[in-house]
Scaffold this motif. Sequence first.
Motif, PDB file in Angstrom:
ATOM      1  N   VAL A 142       0.844  -1.187   0.000  1.00  0.00           N
ATOM      2  CA  VAL A 142       0.000   0.000   0.000  1.00  0.00           C
ATOM      3  C   VAL A 142       0.886   1.246   0.000  1.00  0.00           C
ATOM      4  O   VAL A 142       1.993   1.235   0.558  1.00  0.00           O
ATOM      5  N   ASP A 143       0.401   2.297  -0.638  1.00  0.00           N
ATOM      6  CA  ASP A 143       1.086   3.576  -0.579  1.00  0.00           C
ATOM      7  C   ASP A 143       0.734   4.222   0.762  1.00  0.00           C
ATOM      8  O   ASP A 143      -0.416   4.184   1.194  1.00  0.00           O
ATOM      9  N   TYR A 144       1.716   4.823   1.421  1.00  0.00           N
ATOM     10  CA  TYR A 144       1.488   5.352   2.767  1.00  0.00           C
ATOM     11  C   TYR A 144       0.864   6.748   2.735  1.00  0.00           C
ATOM     12  O   TYR A 144       1.423   7.717   3.248  1.00  0.00           O
ATOM     13  N   THR A 145      -0.321   6.825   2.145  1.00  0.00           N
ATOM     14  CA  THR A 145      -1.112   8.053   2.160  1.00  0.00           C
ATOM     15  C   THR A 145      -2.393   7.778   2.922  1.00  0.00           C
ATOM     16  O   THR A 145      -2.814   6.616   3.046  1.00  0.00           O
ATOM     17  N   VAL A 146      -3.024   8.808   3.430  1.00  0.00           N
ATOM     18  CA  VAL A 146      -4.274   8.639   4.175  1.00  0.00           C
ATOM     19  C   VAL A 146      -5.312   7.938   3.305  1.00  0.00           C
ATOM     20  O   VAL A 146      -5.997   7.010   3.750  1.00  0.00           O
ATOM     21  N   LYS A 147      -5.429   8.361   2.066  1.00  0.00           N
ATOM     22  CA  LYS A 147      -6.429   7.782   1.166  1.00  0.00           C
ATOM     23  C   LYS A 147      -6.211   6.284   0.975  1.00  0.00           C
ATOM     24  O   LYS A 147      -7.154   5.484   1.100  1.00  0.00           O
ATOM     25  N   ASP A 148      -4.980   5.888   0.676  1.00  0.00           N
ATOM     26  CA  ASP A 148      -4.721   4.480   0.384  1.00  0.00           C
ATOM     27  C   ASP A 148      -4.786   3.602   1.634  1.00  0.00           C
ATOM     28  O   ASP A 148      -5.261   2.464   1.581  1.00  0.00           O
ATOM     29  N   VAL A 149      -4.298   4.110   2.754  1.00  0.00           N
ATOM     30  CA  VAL A 149      -4.349   3.317   3.985  1.00  0.00           C
ATOM     31  C   VAL A 149      -5.800   3.199   4.473  1.00  0.00           C
ATOM     32  O   VAL A 149      -6.195   2.156   5.003  1.00  0.00           O
ATOM     33  N   GLN A 150      -6.612   4.226   4.256  1.00  0.00           N
ATOM     34  CA  GLN A 150      -8.026   4.122   4.606  1.00  0.00           C
ATOM     35  C   GLN A 150      -8.716   3.077   3.738  1.00  0.00           C
ATOM     36  O   GLN A 150      -9.552   2.311   4.218  1.00  0.00           O
ATOM     37  N   GLN A 151      -8.341   3.011   2.467  1.00  0.00           N
ATOM     38  CA  GLN A 151      -8.891   1.976   1.583  1.00  0.00           C
ATOM     39  C   GLN A 151      -8.482   0.594   2.069  1.00  0.00           C
ATOM     40  O   GLN A 151      -9.277  -0.351   2.027  1.00  0.00           O
ATOM     41  N   MET A 152      -7.241   0.495   2.548  1.00  0.00           N
ATOM     42  CA  MET A 152      -6.751  -0.758   3.132  1.00  0.00           C
ATOM     43  C   MET A 152      -7.589  -1.142   4.350  1.00  0.00           C
ATOM     44  O   MET A 152      -7.974  -2.308   4.524  1.00  0.00           O
ATOM     45  N   CYS A 153      -7.890  -0.159   5.197  1.00  0.00           N
ATOM     46  CA  CYS A 153      -8.713  -0.407   6.382  1.00  0.00           C
ATOM     47  C   CYS A 153     -10.108  -0.902   5.985  1.00  0.00           C
ATOM     48  O   CYS A 153     -10.641  -1.857   6.578  1.00  0.00           O
ATOM     49  N   ASN A 154     -10.686  -0.268   4.976  1.00  0.00           N
ATOM     50  CA  ASN A 154     -12.024  -0.659   4.517  1.00  0.00           C
ATOM     51  C   ASN A 154     -12.017  -2.093   3.995  1.00  0.00           C
ATOM     52  O   ASN A 154     -12.945  -2.866   4.248  1.00  0.00           O
ATOM     53  N   TYR A 155     -10.963  -2.434   3.272  1.00  0.00           N
ATOM     54  CA  TYR A 155     -10.814  -3.787   2.735  1.00  0.00           C
ATOM     55  C   TYR A 155     -10.689  -4.803   3.861  1.00  0.00           C
ATOM     56  O   TYR A 155     -11.350  -5.849   3.861  1.00  0.00           O
ATOM     57  N   PHE A 156      -9.856  -4.497   4.839  1.00  0.00           N
ATOM     58  CA  PHE A 156      -9.696  -5.395   5.979  1.00  0.00           C
ATOM     59  C   PHE A 156     -11.017  -5.583   6.722  1.00  0.00           C
ATOM     60  O   PHE A 156     -11.327  -6.685   7.187  1.00  0.00           O
ATOM     61  N   LEU A 170      -9.763 -11.804  11.819  1.00  0.00           N
ATOM     62  CA  LEU A 170      -8.718 -11.367  10.905  1.00  0.00           C
ATOM     63  C   LEU A 170      -7.704 -10.525  11.665  1.00  0.00           C
ATOM     64  O   LEU A 170      -8.070  -9.654  12.461  1.00  0.00           O
ATOM     65  N   GLY A 171      -6.430 -10.785  11.429  1.00  0.00           N
ATOM     66  CA  GLY A 171      -5.375 -10.031  12.093  1.00  0.00           C
ATOM     67  C   GLY A 171      -4.407  -9.433  11.093  1.00  0.00           C
ATOM     68  O   GLY A 171      -4.393  -9.809   9.917  1.00  0.00           O
ATOM     69  N   TYR A 172      -3.596  -8.509  11.566  1.00  0.00           N
ATOM     70  CA  TYR A 172      -2.556  -7.925  10.720  1.00  0.00           C
ATOM     71  C   TYR A 172      -1.236  -7.955  11.473  1.00  0.00           C
ATOM     72  O   TYR A 172      -1.157  -7.574  12.644  1.00  0.00           O
ATOM     73  N   HIS A 173      -0.188  -8.406  10.778  1.00  0.00           N
ATOM     74  CA  HIS A 173       1.153  -8.532  11.347  1.00  0.00           C
ATOM     75  C   HIS A 173       2.033  -7.418  10.798  1.00  0.00           C
ATOM     76  O   HIS A 173       2.100  -7.193   9.592  1.00  0.00           O
ATOM     77  N   ASN A 174       2.720  -6.739  11.688  1.00  0.00           N
ATOM     78  CA  ASN A 174       3.549  -5.604  11.284  1.00  0.00           C
ATOM     79  C   ASN A 174       4.996  -5.976  11.013  1.00  0.00           C
ATOM     80  O   ASN A 174       5.516  -6.977  11.504  1.00  0.00           O
ATOM     81  N   PRO A 199     -12.967  -3.191  15.432  1.00  0.00           N
ATOM     82  CA  PRO A 199     -12.493  -4.184  16.408  1.00  0.00           C
ATOM     83  C   PRO A 199     -13.331  -5.454  16.443  1.00  0.00           C
ATOM     84  O   PRO A 199     -12.887  -6.474  16.967  1.00  0.00           O
ATOM     85  N   ARG A 200     -14.537  -5.404  15.880  1.00  0.00           N
ATOM     86  CA  ARG A 200     -15.358  -6.621  15.815  1.00  0.00           C
ATOM     87  C   ARG A 200     -14.795  -7.618  14.810  1.00  0.00           C
ATOM     88  O   ARG A 200     -15.010  -8.830  14.944  1.00  0.00           O
ATOM     89  N   TYR A 201     -14.056  -7.113  13.819  1.00  0.00           N
ATOM     90  CA  TYR A 201     -13.612  -7.958  12.714  1.00  0.00           C
ATOM     91  C   TYR A 201     -12.094  -8.030  12.542  1.00  0.00           C
ATOM     92  O   TYR A 201     -11.598  -8.946  11.891  1.00  0.00           O
ATOM     93  N   VAL A 202     -11.370  -7.066  13.095  1.00  0.00           N
ATOM     94  CA  VAL A 202      -9.930  -6.978  12.847  1.00  0.00           C
ATOM     95  C   VAL A 202      -9.173  -6.816  14.163  1.00  0.00           C
ATOM     96  O   VAL A 202      -9.552  -6.002  15.009  1.00  0.00           O
ATOM     97  N   CYS A 203      -8.111  -7.597  14.314  1.00  0.00           N
ATOM     98  CA  CYS A 203      -7.219  -7.447  15.467  1.00  0.00           C
ATOM     99  C   CYS A 203      -5.791  -7.324  14.957  1.00  0.00           C
ATOM    100  O   CYS A 203      -5.551  -7.342  13.746  1.00  0.00           O
TER     101      CYS A 203
END
Length: 311
Positions: A142-156, A170-174, A199-203
């Motif tokens: 993902v590109d580290y812009t607000v728009k793209d990271v928000q799209q990533m959040c919506n997808y997750f 669903l989880g995300y590993h950094n 938080p209901r769907y992503v940790c």
Amino acid sequence: MKRFFRQCGKLMAAFTCVAVAIAMLAIPEMVSAKGNKKVGIQLYSVMDAVRENPKASIERLAGMGYKAFELVQWGGDTKVFGLPAEEFKALCDQNGVKIISTHSSIQEDTAKEDEIMQRWRQLFEIQKACGGKYFVIPSYNVDYTVKDVQQMCNYFNRVGKIAKEYGLKLGYHNHANEYKKLKDSDKVMWEYLVENTDPRYVCFEMDVYWCTKGGKDPVAYLKKYPKRIEMLHIKDEFVIGESGTINFEAIFNQFYKNGMKDYVVEIETPKALREKTNADGSKYTKEQIMNEMFVAAQKSAAYLTNAKFVK
């Protein structure tokens, strides 16, 4: 006669002690696997060996005291290290190991939304068959812009909602990069992810080593987001606890205080080991490298098993 029986009793007791001692020496795994600590390991740590011989690898890790596994299914592989999910799970069950999670990722493609979501469902079905409760995305482009990271959040959020249908979270590993600021904001990328996913769907599965390498304090984040970080990757430069650069005691204490308990060891093959050579100048074989990785896994298990701060 009474004296005779007393002597026999002493001899029998001595024989029993010797027999027990011999048994313990013959199977040292029983010694290292003391207590009820559920030490876990990400099978990526010894992935080549597990691919080559799942049965022997599972038995070897279980003998070290590992009681939980996190799997890897690169590219959405429908097999679990070459085996059907049920068959792999049976091998784990036979060795007293519980599968708690897996790593895999599918990049979003808005032109193929239905197809992508169907692929996710297939992966969730496999993980459900394994008996796990988490499905973790190990990385995402993902590109580290607000728009793209928000799209990533919506997808997750969408993917996580489907995961919940299968009884999974669903989880995300950094890695380290997520602790940089967004290009068009003062917000740290990882913090934006936490605060803009449901938080209901992503940790989140915090890799404490990469968090530290990213210039952040894992304990501070565990305090700030106590209910969002549900898993930990316990990682070090190589063997857990040997570098002295990660405050594992403070991390575990805060993690338990948050009411969480699921963690797995991850050991990445260091460059020095990948480039190691034998006395004759020949490069280490894949088998030699894997054997040293198993040794590191055993030392890591012993460290955590013996650490008083690990439950």
